[in-house]
Design a protein around this motif. Sequence first.
Motif, PDB file in Angstrom:
ATOM      1  N   GLN A  69       9.942 -20.170  16.810  1.00 48.67           N
ATOM      2  CA  GLN A  69       9.825 -18.689  17.297  1.00 48.67           C
ATOM      3  C   GLN A  69       9.334 -18.218  18.379  1.00 48.67           C
ATOM      4  OE1 GLN A  69       9.150 -16.233  13.820  1.00 48.67           O
ATOM      5  NE2 GLN A  69       8.430 -14.433  15.171  1.00 48.67           N
ATOM      6  N   ASN A 120       9.517 -24.500  13.594  1.00 48.14           N
ATOM      7  CA  ASN A 120       9.424 -23.331  13.879  1.00 48.14           C
ATOM      8  C   ASN A 120       9.364 -23.229  15.310  1.00 48.14           C
ATOM      9  OD1 ASN A 120       8.786 -20.751  14.162  1.00 48.14           O
ATOM     10  ND2 ASN A 120       7.305 -20.657  12.957  1.00 48.14           N
ATOM     11  N   ASN A 135      13.788 -22.157  12.711  1.00 48.36           N
ATOM     12  CA  ASN A 135      13.452 -20.811  12.916  1.00 48.36           C
ATOM     13  C   ASN A 135      13.528 -20.691  14.618  1.00 48.36           C
ATOM     14  OD1 ASN A 135      12.724 -18.248  13.767  1.00 48.36           O
ATOM     15  ND2 ASN A 135      10.896 -18.147  12.367  1.00 48.36           N
ATOM     16  N   ALA A 164      13.886 -17.707  16.284  1.00 50.17           N
ATOM     17  CA  ALA A 164      14.101 -16.181  16.373  1.00 50.17           C
ATOM     18  C   ALA A 164      13.157 -15.868  17.793  1.00 50.17           C
ATOM     19  CB  ALA A 164      13.424 -15.542  15.110  1.00 50.17           C
ATOM     20  N   GLU A 165      13.583 -14.778  18.378  1.00 48.39           N
ATOM     21  CA  GLU A 165      12.842 -14.473  19.646  1.00 48.39           C
ATOM     22  C   GLU A 165      12.877 -15.343  20.632  1.00 48.39           C
ATOM     23  OE1 GLU A 165      11.756 -11.262  18.905  1.00 48.39           O
ATOM     24  OE2 GLU A 165      11.739 -11.510  16.572  1.00 48.39           O
ATOM     25  N   ASN A 166      14.069 -15.767  21.131  1.00 49.69           N
ATOM     26  CA  ASN A 166      13.831 -16.758  22.122  1.00 49.69           C
ATOM     27  C   ASN A 166      14.846 -16.299  23.397  1.00 49.69           C
ATOM     28  OD1 ASN A 166      12.146 -19.221  21.941  1.00 49.69           O
ATOM     29  ND2 ASN A 166      13.136 -19.300  19.915  1.00 49.69           N
ATOM     30  N   CYS A 195       7.611 -26.796  19.508  1.00 51.18           N
ATOM     31  CA  CYS A 195       7.755 -26.007  18.439  1.00 51.18           C
ATOM     32  C   CYS A 195       6.689 -26.600  17.375  1.00 51.18           C
ATOM     33  CB  CYS A 195       9.154 -26.042  17.679  1.00 51.18           C
ATOM     34  SG  CYS A 195      10.554 -25.702  18.972  1.00 51.18           S
ATOM     35  N   ASN A 210      17.009 -19.082  11.394  1.00 50.06           N
ATOM     36  CA  ASN A 210      16.563 -17.676  11.654  1.00 50.06           C
ATOM     37  C   ASN A 210      16.966 -17.701  13.265  1.00 50.06           C
ATOM     38  OD1 ASN A 210      15.694 -15.385  12.282  1.00 50.06           O
ATOM     39  ND2 ASN A 210      13.610 -15.705  10.933  1.00 50.06           N
TER      40      ASN A 210
END
Length: 557
Positions: free
Chosen positions: A45, A43, A72, A74-76, A31, A96
Amino acid sequence: MKGHRYWNFVGLLLVICNLHGSAECSMCETCICSSTDSAWIVNCQGKRLEDNNHHRFDLLMFDEQPHLSVLNLAENGMNFLPTDMFTNLVNLKTLNLSGNHLQEIPENAFDQLWSLVDLDLSRNNLTALPERMITKITNLQRLNLSQNQLSVLDPDLKLLTNLTWLDVSHNNIQSLENGSLQSLTQLEHLDLSFNRIDSLGENNVIHLTQLATLILNNNRLVYLSPHELPVSITNLNAGYNMITNVPETLNNLQKLDMEYNEIVELNDNLSLLNRAKSLNFSGNKLTDFPNVKFEKLETLDLSFNKLSVVPETLTSENIPELSTLVISGNPIRELKFNAKLNLEWLIAQSLELVESIEEDAFSNLDNERSEGCLNLIISQNKRLTKIDANAFRDVNLCSLDLSSNNLSSISPGLIKMQNNTGLLKYGVNLQSNPFHCDCTLQWMLVDLVPKLYDAYPQLLDDLKCASPPDKKYMRMLHWYKWKDQVFCEDSQILVSKVVVEAAGVMSQSSETIKIESSTGMLAALIGAVVVLSMLVTVGIVLARRIAIKRSRKNRRF
Ligand SMILES: *[C@@H]1O[C@H](CO)[C@@H](O)[C@H](O)[C@H]1NC(C)=O
Ligand SMILES: *[C@@H]1O[C@H](CO)[C@@H](O)[C@H](O)[C@H]1NC(C)=O
Ligand SMILES: *[C@@H]1O[C@H](CO)[C@@H](O)[C@H](O)[C@H]1NC(C)=O
Ligand SMILES: *[C@@H]1O[C@H](CO)[C@@H](O)[C@H](O)[C@H]1NC(C)=O
Ligand SMILES: *[C@@H]1O[C@H](CO)[C@@H](O)[C@H](O)[C@H]1NC(C)=O
Ligand SMILES: *[C@@H]1O[C@H](CO)[C@@H](O)[C@H](O)[C@H]1NC(C)=O
Ligand SMILES: *[C@@H]1O[C@H](CO)[C@@H](O)[C@H](O)[C@H]1NC(C)=O
Ligand SMILES: *[C@@H]1O[C@H](CO)[C@@H](O)[C@H](O)[C@H]1NC(C)=O
Ligand SMILES: *[C@@H]1O[C@H](CO)[C@@H](O)[C@H](O)[C@H]1NC(C)=O
């Protein structure tokens, strides 16, 4: 100070790496880790933390980072949350989890997240939130539950009394339980759009005395009761319901969107909305607009209603600040403005009954504001066949869109008489009309096409002739810079008259002299060369003859 803390953080990671080996230290490898004055940010994401049922996020050991403040994930593609994933994240403020596949949240997964302020759970498959989770995150201020599978507004949400911002749009919520929002008195932004709500219930939204934005579009509401809505609302979107009334009691409204409802009539009480800057009543059943004053109104959309004329109540006296008016899609037969109005944008499209526009139809739209000019869009009116040359007399137009009408001809006066150079500031769109390319449209080749070519070539793409047959489907651009009056003469005669025609075109418009004069000079030059070479030939022939004569004479002697 800041740097020192950062190195502490990195140092800590290194320690973890050393202790646990490479898999565990992959957090900042996998990340993006960063820090600001007050926040440690990780992050992750779109890092595919869940790949082929291999839960890499399990190995990232977020729980070892108690100072983390923004995470964050998101989108994993995550299907589940390990219960202990966030333990120890007592400083986490923003989490997130948007765009995963979560169907539920383990009830104690958020037990230590008491600092959480911002939680994004949008675009998952959640059907409910566990009560225990909600009781642990009562400092929450922003919650996004958009695009899940919620069928009720969770009654426990009322525990989140610090919420200022709640988005539960795009779920399957049918009704709001009595009092389920009552205690969220700090709420400023509430989005309930794209659900199946048929009633707001009595003890809900009305208690949200800080509410500024309420978004209710695409539900099944039939009535907006003044007893259900707090007057604090400044921005209400209630479009795409089946609502029959206007919530006139909301006298702080600045923006009201009521499009595609069942409103049949507006009455004088509409004037209570005297702070409104923007009103959208598109797609209702209005036949008129009331005679009321709106000191601040700038944008009014009355498109796709049942207006048979442009309402005469729309005057600059009633609505002095009105700059954008949309009247498209109404059964208006005569498009004419009988009252003064200072607009910047007028949009009149898809008026199926308008066949012609008469002299001075828009003269009242003379913009008296300093440097003001009107952008006029009269397009996609499939029966509009004729526009009087003086329809826009006295109007200072900055752009004109007459595309996709049924115009076979258009007077140069309509466009040329505008101030300045004869071309509107932002172009003239005449595309997709069935133009009959005869001599009356020669001005388009002479004047319009070269100017559009220089300034707005995209407006030439679909500027075509529909007749006569020899010019059908041809783009006017085809004749760009042609010297002859293509539209005026029979095409056979043209070819032999090239040079003469150039002079004719030159005298037509002083604007085009520059273009034409260069080709004219070229022609003159070619002519001179021809004459010169003829003279030379004649000279050579003469000289030879003289020489022959002499030699004959010489022979005699
Ligand atoms: C969460 O991440 C998504 C990206 O998928 C982003 O659009 C959204 O704004 C983020 N939410 C917050 C609260 O920052
Ligand atoms: C939600 O679940 C349904 C089936 O239960 C599935 O078809 C859909 O793809 C899931 N959506 C998301 C965003 O995971
Ligand atoms: C709401 O926020 C205030 C600080 O703004 C805090 O003192 C209070 O405890 C919070 N309320 C809840 C229920 O957490
Ligand atoms: C909530 O999340 C959805 C989906 O990610 C996003 O479109 C929406 O803008 C978010 N809500 C707000 C108020 O930002
Ligand atoms: C809603 O609850 C209140 C008490 O909180 C009660 O007085 C009222 O009758 C209820 N309304 C409905 C429609 O059930
Ligand atoms: C206007 O509002 C008043 C008070 O709310 C109401 O009594 C009246 O019937 C309304 N007028 C119309 C025409 O609806
Ligand atoms: C009014 O609402 C319609 C339908 O949602 C939308 O297409 C239109 O752009 C809106 N008008 C204005 C002026 O924003
Ligand atoms: C378009 O105009 C032509 C005459 O130029 C007319 O014959 C035709 O009916 C018109 N089309 C429509 C849809 O009104
Ligand atoms: C029109 O042009 C003239 C001179 O070019 C200028 O004096 C006049 O102010 C212009 N009028 C408008 C309405 O722009």
